[in-house]
Design an enzyme around this catalytic site. Structure first.
Site, PDB file in Angstrom:
ATOM      1  N   TYR A   9      43.573  56.549  44.802  1.00  0.00           N
ATOM      2  CA  TYR A   9      44.533  55.616  44.208  1.00  0.00           C
ATOM      3  C   TYR A   9      44.292  55.392  42.716  1.00  0.00           C
ATOM      4  O   TYR A   9      45.215  55.149  41.967  1.00  0.00           O
ATOM      5  CB  TYR A   9      44.396  54.231  44.858  1.00  0.00           C
ATOM      6  N   ILE A  10      43.031  55.403  42.304  1.00  0.00           N
ATOM      7  CA  ILE A  10      42.716  55.107  40.905  1.00  0.00           C
ATOM      8  C   ILE A  10      42.518  56.405  40.127  1.00  0.00           C
ATOM      9  O   ILE A  10      43.049  56.578  39.033  1.00  0.00           O
ATOM     10  CB  ILE A  10      41.420  54.254  40.809  1.00  0.00           C
ATOM     11  N   THR A 115      34.908  49.943  41.535  1.00  0.00           N
ATOM     12  CA  THR A 115      34.395  48.570  41.558  1.00  0.00           C
ATOM     13  C   THR A 115      33.043  48.563  42.249  1.00  0.00           C
ATOM     14  O   THR A 115      32.883  49.142  43.317  1.00  0.00           O
ATOM     15  CB  THR A 115      35.351  47.652  42.346  1.00  0.00           C
ATOM     16  N   LYS A 200      34.675  42.192  36.219  1.00  0.00           N
ATOM     17  CA  LYS A 200      35.614  42.757  37.200  1.00  0.00           C
ATOM     18  C   LYS A 200      35.632  41.929  38.484  1.00  0.00           C
ATOM     19  O   LYS A 200      36.693  41.568  39.008  1.00  0.00           O
ATOM     20  CB  LYS A 200      35.209  44.206  37.501  1.00  0.00           C
ATOM     21  N   HIS A 238      54.485  22.576  34.921  1.00  0.00           N
ATOM     22  CA  HIS A 238      53.549  21.962  33.971  1.00  0.00           C
ATOM     23  C   HIS A 238      52.953  23.094  33.129  1.00  0.00           C
ATOM     24  O   HIS A 238      52.591  24.145  33.672  1.00  0.00           O
ATOM     25  CB  HIS A 238      52.447  21.228  34.755  1.00  0.00           C
ATOM     26  N   ARG A 240      50.159  23.723  31.944  1.00  0.00           N
ATOM     27  CA  ARG A 240      48.788  24.197  32.194  1.00  0.00           C
ATOM     28  C   ARG A 240      48.474  24.352  33.683  1.00  0.00           C
ATOM     29  O   ARG A 240      47.322  24.348  34.074  1.00  0.00           O
ATOM     30  CB  ARG A 240      47.790  23.237  31.529  1.00  0.00           C
ATOM     31  N   GLY A 251      44.727  40.273  51.962  1.00  0.00           N
ATOM     32  CA  GLY A 251      44.291  41.591  52.404  1.00  0.00           C
ATOM     33  C   GLY A 251      43.969  42.489  51.228  1.00  0.00           C
ATOM     34  O   GLY A 251      43.834  42.036  50.090  1.00  0.00           O
ATOM     35  N   CYS A 254      40.273  44.627  47.575  1.00  0.00           N
ATOM     36  CA  CYS A 254      39.704  44.089  46.332  1.00  0.00           C
ATOM     37  C   CYS A 254      39.511  42.582  46.403  1.00  0.00           C
ATOM     38  O   CYS A 254      38.393  42.088  46.381  1.00  0.00           O
ATOM     39  CB  CYS A 254      40.626  44.442  45.169  1.00  0.00           C
ATOM     40  N   TYR A 313      49.167  45.275  53.501  1.00  0.00           N
ATOM     41  CA  TYR A 313      48.467  44.074  53.024  1.00  0.00           C
ATOM     42  C   TYR A 313      49.291  43.287  52.024  1.00  0.00           C
ATOM     43  O   TYR A 313      49.024  42.114  51.776  1.00  0.00           O
ATOM     44  CB  TYR A 313      47.067  44.420  52.503  1.00  0.00           C
ATOM     45  N   ARG A 321      45.028  48.316  54.390  1.00  0.00           N
ATOM     46  CA  ARG A 321      43.610  47.918  54.448  1.00  0.00           C
ATOM     47  C   ARG A 321      43.439  46.397  54.473  1.00  0.00           C
ATOM     48  O   ARG A 321      44.013  45.697  53.646  1.00  0.00           O
ATOM     49  CB  ARG A 321      42.844  48.505  53.250  1.00  0.00           C
TER      50      ARG A 321
HETATM   51  N1  SAJ Z   1      48.437  37.189  47.809  1.00  0.00           N
HETATM   52  C1  SAJ Z   1      48.815  35.940  48.251  1.00  0.00           C
HETATM   53  N2  SAJ Z   1      49.392  35.085  47.354  1.00  0.00           N
HETATM   54  C2  SAJ Z   1      49.598  35.431  46.051  1.00  0.00           C
HETATM   55  C3  SAJ Z   1      49.198  36.704  45.605  1.00  0.00           C
HETATM   56  C4  SAJ Z   1      48.606  37.575  46.507  1.00  0.00           C
HETATM   57  O1  SAJ Z   1      48.648  35.592  49.429  1.00  0.00           O
HETATM   58  O2  SAJ Z   1      50.148  34.611  45.302  1.00  0.00           O
HETATM   59  C5  SAJ Z   1      47.819  38.150  48.744  1.00  0.00           C
HETATM   60  C6  SAJ Z   1      48.600  39.456  48.876  1.00  0.00           C
HETATM   61  O3  SAJ Z   1      49.664  39.321  49.776  1.00  0.00           O
HETATM   62  C7  SAJ Z   1      47.524  40.411  49.339  1.00  0.00           C
HETATM   63  C8  SAJ Z   1      46.272  39.887  48.618  1.00  0.00           C
HETATM   64  O4  SAJ Z   1      46.567  38.570  48.210  1.00  0.00           O
HETATM   65  O5  SAJ Z   1      47.326  40.314  50.740  1.00  0.00           O
HETATM   66  C9  SAJ Z   1      45.837  40.718  47.422  1.00  0.00           C
HETATM   67  O6  SAJ Z   1      46.971  41.179  46.686  1.00  0.00           O
HETATM   68  P1  SAJ Z   1      47.084  41.121  45.102  1.00  0.00           P
HETATM   69  O7  SAJ Z   1      48.438  41.567  44.744  1.00  0.00           O
HETATM   70  O8  SAJ Z   1      46.681  39.787  44.633  1.00  0.00           O
HETATM   71  O9  SAJ Z   1      45.943  42.082  44.572  1.00  0.00           O
HETATM   72  P2  SAJ Z   1      45.475  43.597  44.882  1.00  0.00           P
HETATM   73  O10 SAJ Z   1      44.353  43.512  45.867  1.00  0.00           O
HETATM   74  O11 SAJ Z   1      46.600  44.502  45.216  1.00  0.00           O
HETATM   75  O12 SAJ Z   1      44.914  44.037  43.435  1.00  0.00           O
HETATM   76  C10 SAJ Z   1      43.906  43.257  42.814  1.00  0.00           C
HETATM   77  C11 SAJ Z   1      44.299  42.979  41.351  1.00  0.00           C
HETATM   78  N3  SAJ Z   1      43.397  41.986  40.778  1.00  0.00           N
HETATM   79  C12 SAJ Z   1      43.860  40.898  40.109  1.00  0.00           C
HETATM   80  O13 SAJ Z   1      45.036  40.672  39.975  1.00  0.00           O
HETATM   81  C13 SAJ Z   1      42.828  40.002  39.510  1.00  0.00           C
HETATM   82  C14 SAJ Z   1      44.273  44.274  40.549  1.00  0.00           C
HETATM   83  O14 SAJ Z   1      44.537  44.010  39.181  1.00  0.00           O
HETATM   84  C15 SAJ Z   1      42.900  44.958  40.686  1.00  0.00           C
HETATM   85  O15 SAJ Z   1      42.856  46.189  39.976  1.00  0.00           O
HETATM   86  C16 SAJ Z   1      42.685  45.238  42.164  1.00  0.00           C
HETATM   87  O16 SAJ Z   1      42.679  43.980  42.855  1.00  0.00           O
HETATM   88  C17 SAJ Z   1      41.356  45.957  42.328  1.00  0.00           C
HETATM   89  O17 SAJ Z   1      41.374  47.180  42.558  1.00  0.00           O
HETATM   90  O18 SAJ Z   1      40.300  45.339  42.157  1.00  0.00           O
END
Ligand code: SAJ
Length: 405
Positions: A9-10, A115, A200, A238, A240, A251, A254, A313, A321
């Site tokens: 993927y990366i 990572t 990270k 708001h 802030r 899920g 990461c 996920y 995953r």
């Molecule tokens: N989720 C929620 N509510 C939200 C946002 C996400 O429940 O408001 C859930 C999603 O449905 C999912 C999980 O969180 O199940 C993770 O999804 P995600 O979109 O937040 O993140 P990932 O895992 O796809 O990618 C993250 C990213 N990290 C950050 O935004 C800080 C990405 O930039 C990283 O490169 C990636 O992890 C990684 O490879 O580490």
């Protein structure tokens, strides 16, 4: 020449971005099937914009299942995660670095993008590099440039996101920065390796804690009889405040994984982080409780009339995953609750029982629909699911009648 080690993927999008910017690139993977497909011009991952980048990259990239001598190696191999111990296994990264350092010319630069748990480079990787340097009488430079791109938007984020580059030697850091600047338009920050490793993991932990706050609010608002999504929408006006969205769980490989590195290494200190993980891991149980409540209210006794929408996920990708839906199905099985139907437009293979591949057939076979993933498909399908009882865990259906978390 740049060798990209690991074309998942990366690694693949990163290799293509370098090549599309005119760098000579070799994409290396031990998996001969991946190499064979890429050599036959078949892309092994699908991401918006990747086909265009691939076309531009083709004159400058080759794919090989043998490691070739290069000036720069970018390591983007997976870090498998053990659900029980909550630890990642760094051995694929360690193996890749060991193989590179054995074969590379002196003065080569090894950039780790995978990572890793903070401290991995000092504890596991540096000793191996130092030993081989001594044995072979050569010098190798280590760099950590953790990937930051989000599945579903990888090409755009490779181009626009800021990056962190951790190096022992600022001359090497600056050189690697100049390479990434070929395609990365975001800021590129130079720091040391330990800071890059920690940064990270902190980024993903921050997101996990924020989502946990939203999930905890959803439980509080449920008891208080208030719509949590409306509360968050207003609170976020708001200047802030910026609360993320509640959902059926967290899920992916990461956000649900990296915070455990801090909990594992600093158990006496990482209390908020552990609490956040606990809240997020409790969400599939909360969904199960809400399902049981709705089924009681509507006298639904047969789980075969219940459908789970979404197995991935998160929305609009095919990655399952650590998905909240798989966690939910697992928990239901442990409660001897069998028979629910499942559908996901992105998951083509049968990975669970009673999995449907046609949305209309799926919907017509159930009375109660549980929306676990906000794929675009479901957002525009309101007319087709109009008369079903719905538990919307992602706030995508705007009718008054649906149940929410
Ligand atoms: N989720 C929620 N509510 C939200 C946002 C996400 O429940 O408001 C859930 C999603 O449905 C999912 C999980 O969180 O199940 C993770 O999804 P995600 O979109 O937040 O993140 P990932 O895992 O796809 O990618 C993250 C990213 N990290 C950050 O935004 C800080 C990405 O930039 C990283 O490169 C990636 O992890 C990684 O490879 O580490």
């Amino acid at each position: 020449m740049i060798s990209v080690v690991g074309l998942g993927y990366i690694g693949l999008p990163t290799a293509l971005m370098f090549a599309a910017s005119g760098e000579q690139v070799v994409g290396y993977d031990r998996n001969e099937q991946i190499i064979h497909m890429l050599q036959q011009n078949t892309l092994t991952i699908d991401e918006p914009g990747i086909k265009e980048i691939y076309k531009k990259a083709l004159p400058y990239i080759e794919f090989s299942s043998e490691l070739m001598a290069s000036d720069i190696y970018i390591v983007a191999v997976p870090t498998p995660y053990n659900k029980n111990s909550k630890k990642i296994n760094p051995y694929l990264v360690i193996d890749a670095v060991e193989e590179i350092v054995h074969d590379c010319p002196s003065d080569a630069i090894v950039v780790i993008e995978s990572t890793i748990s903070p401290g991995t480079i000092d504890v596991y990787i540096r000793p191996i590099v130092n030993r081989i340097e001594q044995e072979k009488g050569k010098k190798v430079h280590l760099v950590h440039a953790p990937e930051r791109i989000i599945p579903g938007s990888m090409i755009r984020e490779l181009r626009n996101n800021a990056r962190t580059i951790g190096a022992d030697d600022s001359r090497i850091g600056t050189l690697i920065k100049s390479k990434y600047s070929l395609f990365c338009e975001g800021d590129i920050i130079l720091t040391d390796i330990k800071t890059a490793e920690m940064t990270k993991v902190v980024e993903n932990t921050y997101r996990d804690v924020n989502i946990a706050f939203a999930n905890e609010l959803s439980k509080i608002c449920h008891v208080a009889g208030i719509d949590v999504n409306e509360v968050i929408r207003i609170a976020n006006m708001h200047p802030r405040v910026s609360i993320l969205s509640p959902g059926p769980g967290v899920g992916g490989h990461c956000i649900a994984v990296d915070p455990w590195f801090l909990v594992g290494d600093y158990p006496q200190l990482a209390k908020l982080i552990l609490a956040a993980r606990t809240v997020n891991e409790s969400m599939p149980d909360f969904v199960m409780e809400r399902m049981a409540f709705v089924m009681r209210e509507h006298h639904i006794h047969n789980l075969e009339r219940v459908g789970i929408y979404g197995l991935t996920y998160k929305e609009n990708i095919a990655d399952t995953r650590e998905s909240p839906s798989l966690q939910l199905l697992d928990k239901m099985q442990k409660h001897m609750a069998f028979g629910v139907k499942v559908y996901d437009p992105y998951v083509m293979n049968d990975i669970v029982e009673n999995q449907y591949h046609d949305f209309k057939q799926f919907v017509s076979s159930i009375d109660f629909l549980v929306i676990m993933v906000a794929h675009d498909e479901i957002k525009t399908a309101e007319s087709e699911i109009g008369d079903k009882i719905i538990l919307d865990c992602r706030n995508v259906i705007h009718s008054q009648k649906v149940y929410r978390l």
